[in-house]
Design an enzyme around this catalytic site. Structure first.
Site, short mmCIF file in Angstrom:
data_model
loop_
_atom_site.label_atom_id
_atom_site.label_comp_id
_atom_site.label_asym_id
_atom_site.label_seq_id
_atom_site.Cartn_x
_atom_site.Cartn_y
_atom_site.Cartn_z
N CYS A 77 2.50 1.32 13.06
CA CYS A 77 1.11 1.67 13.35
C CYS A 77 0.86 1.38 14.83
CB CYS A 77 0.13 0.92 12.46
SG CYS A 77 0.26 -0.88 12.49
N GLY A 130 0.80 -1.21 0.00
CA GLY A 130 0.00 0.00 0.00
C GLY A 130 0.83 1.26 0.00
#
Length: 382
Positions: A337, A229
């Site tokens: 994250c 991504g």
């Protein structure tokens, strides 16, 4: 399926998860054994299950038990729904609520759905935002799209999406970010998605990529690419000599097709073929995922002290390996994250202590209070 039958199905899936089965596996196994369930039914059951996973501690208290039934009772009560309207015992609905299935008092950490063992680190990492961030993680995450600026402007993409019943509005975290406010389940079948105008990507993840010092002609390595991504997002922002690498190449199996759909050049490379000398290396390291617990709530309950310690060791190894790929004067970008300081600032400080070649230029910390997932980014110059 009736609404009550959907709740009963969620209870069955949750019982399997409580017994140790992975959430996705439990959902897949239920779907395979329930051929009568349509797509709307499967989506509703999944929503129930994930609502319960986000609130396992508080739902167990509100439902009076940590079983699938107790969790669904708690979820409904937390949503302001009277469980007796769904727990009717009629047809395939769950049996009526018993007199002893009452809410019980809960601790502050139960109310915030925070594991007791992790609370000290979360408090230290989040400071005064601890309670607000934990409360934000109890809700569903927004759905975000990244507009592929190689193929469309943001307004053009919005127009195409709107024609297919998908309503969006720009999000301030990143220039190409759109928050989906209606029609999210139509995205995968939309022309905008099939033709590469948009990709599903969290707004905070997009913000991380937008913060990178990218410029046309740079030689760039996405060291922990996963599904790719961020590779696609980087390629859409600048014309790069871009390589994607992952220690498990199977994670990148769909990347060539995704890159072709997006109309951007990305090559995948094996570990043995890596060659140093990159202008920028992005290391989006394996982590606890604590910033993305809204999307992957099961990870909150699977994490333990031993697993966190192992992840910190992995992050150190990733930083050292990625640094070796950076050309003199080049950039090393470290991202997670996670909202935990042990995986973020502390990991970078330890790296800098053993790698005097690099200097911190700046870092960025995002939490769900900013709208997207929790993310950390450190930009180091070597």
């Amino acid at each position: 399926m009736t609404p009550g039958a959907r709740v009963a199905a969620a209870i069955a899936v949750l019982d399997r998860i409580v017994a140790g089965e992975a959430a996705e596996k439990a959902l897949v196994n239920w779907a395979r054994s329930s051929r009568f369930a349509g797509s709307a039914d499967r989506a509703a059951v999944r929503d129930h299950v994930f609502d319960a996973l986000r609130r396992m501690r508080s739902a167990a208290a509100l439902g009076g038990a940590g079983t699938g039934r107790g969790l669904m009772l708690g979820v409904l009560r937390g949503q302001g729904v009277d469980p007796s309207t769904l727990f009717t015992g009629e047809g395939h609905a769950p049996a009526p609520v018993a007199s002893d299935e009452r809410p019980r008092p809960m601790t502050d950490l139960e109310a915030l759905d925070c594991p007791d063992w992790l609370a000290p680190q979360m408090r230290e990492s989040l400071g005064g935002n601890f309670a607000a961030v934990m409360q934000a993680m109890q809700a569903r995450a927004p759905v975000f799209l990244r507009v592929n600026l190689r193929k469309a402007t943001v307004p053009q993409a919005q127009t195409v999406l709107r024609a297919e019943g998908i309503e969006t509005h720009p999000h301030p975290l990143a220039t190409p970010a759109l928050e989906v406010v209606a029609g999210a389940r139509r995205i995968a079948g939309s022309a905008a998605y099939r033709e590469g105008l948009v990709e599903l990507q969290d707004a905070a993840s997009q913000a991380v990529v937008q913060a990178l010092p990218l410029a046309d002609g740079m030689r760039v390595l996405d060291y922990c690419a996963g599904g790719g991504g961020k590779s696609l997002a980087m390629a859409a922002l600048a014309r790069l000599d871009l390589s994607a690498h992952d220690v498990d190449p199977r994670r990148m199996v769909d990347l060539p097709a995704r890159a072709a759909r997006a109309g951007v050049p990305v090559r995948t490379v094996q570990t043995a073929a890596l060659a140093a000398g990159h202008d920028l290396v992005l290391a989006d390291a394996p982590c606890s995922g604590s910033g993305a617990w809204r999307r992957s709530p099961e990870a909150r309950w699977r994490l333990d002290a031993a697993r966190l310690s192992a992840l910190v060791a992995t992050q150190a190894a990733v930083l050292d390996a990625a640094a070796a790929q950076v050309a003199p004067g080049g950039w090393l970008a470290y991202a997670t994250c996670s909202v935990l300081e042990c995986e973020n600032g502390a990991a970078v400080a330890a790296f800098l202590a053993r790698s005097p070649r690099f200097r911190m230029q700046r870092d960025m910390r995002l939490t769900p209070l900013d709208g997207g997932d929790g993310f950390y980014l450190a930009l180091l110059r070597g």
